[in-house]
Design a protein around this motif. Structure first.
Motif, short mmCIF file in Angstrom:
data_model
loop_
_atom_site.label_atom_id
_atom_site.label_comp_id
_atom_site.label_asym_id
_atom_site.label_seq_id
_atom_site.Cartn_x
_atom_site.Cartn_y
_atom_site.Cartn_z
N TRP A 172 -5.19 -70.09 -20.71
CA TRP A 172 -4.17 -70.55 -21.66
C TRP A 172 -4.24 -69.79 -22.98
O TRP A 172 -3.22 -69.31 -23.49
N GLU A 173 -5.43 -69.65 -23.53
CA GLU A 173 -5.58 -68.96 -24.82
C GLU A 173 -5.18 -67.49 -24.70
O GLU A 173 -4.56 -66.94 -25.61
N GLU A 174 -5.50 -66.89 -23.58
CA GLU A 174 -5.15 -65.48 -23.37
C GLU A 174 -3.63 -65.31 -23.26
O GLU A 174 -3.07 -64.33 -23.77
N LEU A 175 -2.97 -66.24 -22.60
CA LEU A 175 -1.51 -66.17 -22.48
C LEU A 175 -0.84 -66.31 -23.84
O LEU A 175 0.12 -65.59 -24.14
N CYS A 176 -1.33 -67.26 -24.65
CA CYS A 176 -0.72 -67.49 -25.97
C CYS A 176 -0.91 -66.28 -26.89
O CYS A 176 -0.11 -66.06 -27.80
N ASN A 177 -1.98 -65.52 -26.67
CA ASN A 177 -2.25 -64.35 -27.51
C ASN A 177 -1.74 -63.05 -26.89
O ASN A 177 -1.96 -61.97 -27.45
N SER A 178 -1.06 -63.17 -25.76
CA SER A 178 -0.56 -61.98 -25.07
C SER A 178 0.72 -61.47 -25.75
O SER A 178 1.70 -62.20 -25.86
N PRO A 179 0.74 -60.20 -26.18
CA PRO A 179 1.96 -59.64 -26.78
C PRO A 179 3.15 -59.66 -25.82
O PRO A 179 4.30 -59.83 -26.25
N ILE A 180 2.88 -59.52 -24.51
CA ILE A 180 3.97 -59.54 -23.52
C ILE A 180 4.63 -60.92 -23.48
O ILE A 180 5.86 -61.05 -23.52
N ILE A 181 3.78 -61.97 -23.41
CA ILE A 181 4.31 -63.34 -23.38
C ILE A 181 5.01 -63.66 -24.69
O ILE A 181 6.09 -64.29 -24.71
#
Length: 713
Positions: free
Chosen positions: A638-647
């Motif tokens: 979850w944390e990685e998705l929220c910090n993903s520039p693509i997302i």
């Protein structure tokens, strides 16, 4: 909002034929039973509700029946809150008053990700009668007196919403102890400020709050002598730092019941005495104490009561919002004045699907089946999004039937008709989420989006009384008439007050604007409070007395009056930011529109006057974001998705599409966003107990992201 989806022509034809036959069969009895002088919903909606009593478009605007109705409702001899409740006790002595569910068991439940949540199984509601509540309040008040509490000396309630809160408040009203209220979610410095400014020696709290909040700050509150804990399982006579005595509420009541204490002469309050010093939740800084007299509250609840027809002992109200908030306190006092039952709940136990309810057991709404409920827009937005997510997961047939019924009912409501067939067979399960008997839903605390209001009207089969008021006006200002199904408006002024518009030329709002007069909202009337506690400078800034001796409050909100006398909130002075190129952006307007996006659970728009574009902090909806990540084949925690520039970029595309559909200007649409891994709750300190954004705290919390999104300027 109208759902658009390709549906089977055959299914749509069958649906139309079915409802057409029902309408044909039921229309003749409807005409025969309808009296000649009764008005349809559409006729009521077109009626003028308020008008300017001067010859000027700025007002003041007043309810058409204000003078007549107020004189009928307010009785000269019932002019203090203790007398209001005593009148109810005389009328409904044996009737159920306050109810609490019995805790049967609790257990820890481990989730797949390793986290542990506490789940509870609750029994039936146990009720106290009006007479029993009155007796306990008198005993508790006498007990406080025996512990040294004096009339006209402040006492604090710092506690979660529960029956004991109201009993303690009634004890204070009876004995003329000004009641200081503090939100249970306030941080240590704010609590210390409130207790010291109010100079309290006695505080009423819960065992949980004593352990988690009060214990660590006792040395910073030198005047505090007695702590009364409302929980039963506490031995009285405990001693804390500096010799502070800790008592259980039941022990204090036993002291008050002793003959020598029970027979003490009570000094009753006057209408002009302070009933409550209500500390605001501090959305713009340090909490301010608002001084509210007995007559202020009675005027406010009189105005509210007039907008809710047929209030009486047949009604049940579910209390779960913070009682330290003016909306909840006013709503419960309205109920107590009319003999209603109040069953207590919490946001964690409200529905069968609530976070603390064990799967397979019942939430509070299912057991109480309330007919009355108050809610802030944040909670209704969550209900709306959760139901819509479930609709998306239905089979094609079920989803099509739901959407056909939804759009059909919207058409019928617009024409002023009900849809009993759809209500019974399509929306019954949705309505059951809040008990199935809801007849009035009162919304306050912030403007409610048109989409959410229409959804609540249709799916929960009850009118939404959208209201507008502030702590400084006892929560009273406007409430929409229950037969008015228009959206985006907050209704006409209540019978207890009048509203005037003041030009705000800097923001471009004037009473001479066409087609609707616009300006800052000023509220005047007997519900306007006595001002801020020990804050003369702010009193002079926000309150004034008019030429006719009436007290007025300057709200800082911008409104416009429509031709039928209803008010619409369109802006807020503090939310207006001027960009580098000179364009004005209403941050509140941007947030209200973008919160309708399914991907967004919460959003805070931000703009710097030295920059040319808006940015935003977003709390994403977990289920929607995970689905988006799966479609874009982005993997991670979850944390990685929220910090993903693509997302981040994909979410921004969705937000931009929603904004353009809602016809926001290009300069109003956030150009960059930051996704938050955690929800904003009152406990985080980023929103108030009414879920209003704390912009100052949010700016501090996201300062690093602001610098990143503005190129480290």
């Amino acid at each position: 909002m109208r759902f658009k989806q390709e549906v089977s022509p055959v299914l749509e034809l069958m649906f139309r034929v079915l409802v057409g036959l029902y309408s044909l069969v039921s229309y003749l009895p409807y005409l025969l039973m309808r009296s000649s002088d009764s008005e349809s919903l559409s006729e009521c909606s077109r009626r003028v509700k308020a008008r300017s009593v001067s010859a000027h478009p700025e007002g003041p605007y007043r309810d058409m029946s204000a003078l007549k109705t107020l004189s009928m409702c307010m009785q000269p001899e019932v002019n203090t809150l203790d007398r209001v409740f005593e009148a109810s006790v005389r009328r409904y002595p044996e009737h159920d008053c306050l109810g609490t569910r019995e805790l049967l068991s609790e257990e820890d439940e481990r989730q797949e990700d390793g986290r542990v949540f506490k789940k509870v199984i609750l029994g039936e509601y146990r009720w106290m009668s009006y007479d029993q509540v009155y007796r306990e309040a008198r005993e508790f008040g006498s007990g406080l007196t025996a512990l040294g509490q004096k009339p006209l000396t402040n006492v604090t309630i710092f506690c979660e919403t529960r029956a004991e809160w109201i009993i303690a408040a009634l004890a204070c009203f009876i004995n003329n102890f000004p009641l200081v209220t503090l939100y249970s979610t306030l941080g240590g410095p704010a609590i210390v400020h409130g207790l010291n400014e109010a100079e309290v020696s006695h505080i009423i709290t819960s065992k949980e709050l004593l352990k988690t909040k009060l214990k660590d700050i006792l040395l910073e509150v030198p005047r505090l002598c007695h702590i009364i804990v409302v929980d039963d399982k506490l031995d009285g006579g405990s001693v804390y730092a500096r010799g502070i005595s800790v008592h259980s509420m039941s022990a204090v009541q036993r002291v008050g019941a002793q003959p020598e204490n029970a027979s003490r002469q009570v000094q009753p309050p006057c209408a002009s005495d302070i009933a409550v010093i209500m500390y605001t939740s501090g959305s713009t800084g340090i909490p301010k104490g608002v001084m509210i007299s007995h007559s202020n509250i009675i005027a406010g609840i009189t105005g509210m009561s007039e907008r809710i027809p047929n209030l009486g002992k047949g009604d049940a109200y579910i209390g779960y919002l913070p009682l330290a908030h003016v909306l909840e306190l006013s709503a419960e006092l309205v109920c107590l004045a009319h003999g209603c039952r109040i069953g207590y709940s919490s946001a964690q136990t409200l529905a069968d699907q609530s976070t603390k309810i064990k799967k397979g057991s019942k939430g509070d709404c299912s057991i109480l089946q309330p007919s009355l409920m108050a809610a802030v827009p944040e909670i209704m937005d969550r209900i709306y999004k959760n139901v819509m997510l479930k609709v998306e997961q239905m089979s094609v047939f079920q989803r099509t039937l739901f959407l056909l019924a939804y759009n059909y009912k919207m058409e019928q409501l617009a024409m002023g008709y009900n849809t009993p067939l759809c209500d019974r067979f399509v929306f019954r399960k949705v309505r059951a989420l809040l008990g199935g008997r809801l007849r009035v839903l009162l919304s306050g605390g912030a403007p409610l989006s048109a989409a959410t209001q229409r959804f609540m009207n249709i799916c929960f089969c009850c009118p939404v009384g959208q209201g507008y008021g502030l702590t400084e006006t006892c929560g009273a200002g406007t409430i929409s008439q229950l037969w008015d199904y228009s959206t985006g408006r907050v209704g006409a002024p209540l019978v207890c007050c009048e509203i005037q518009l003041k030009d705000w030329t800097e923001g471009g709002y004037r009473s001479t604007d066409k087609p609707c007069p616009r300006g800052e909202i000023l509220i005047g009337g007997p519900n306007v409070t006595m001002g801020y506690y020990k804050n003369k400078e702010k009193n002079c800034e926000d309150f004034f007395v008019g030429k006719k001796g009436q007290r007025w409050f300057c709200t800082g909100d911008i409104g416009e009056f429509h031709g039928d006398g209803c008010l619409k909130i369109i802006d807020r002075k503090k939310d207006l930011v001027k960009l580098q190129a000179g364009e004005y952006v209403s941050l509140g307007k941007v947030e209200a529109i973008l919160k309708n996006c399914p991907l967004i659970d919460n959003i805070c728009a931000y703009a710097n006057s030295n920059e040319s574009y808006v940015i935003g902090f977003v709390v994403p909806n977990q289920k929607q974001l995970l689905a988006l990540a799966e479609r874009r084949r982005v993997k991670g925690l979850w944390e990685e998705l929220c910090n993903s520039p693509i997302i981040e970029e994909e979410v921004l595309k969705v937000i931009t599409e929603v904004a353009l559909t809602a016809q926001l200007e290009r300069f109003e649409i956030p150009c960059k966003i930051c996704l938050s891994t955690d929800a904003w709750t009152p406990e985080t300190g980023l929103v108030t107990d009414a879920f209003k954004l704390k912009r100052k705290e949010l700016k501090t919390h996201y300062q690093h992201d602001i610098e990143r999104m503005y190129g480290a300027k």
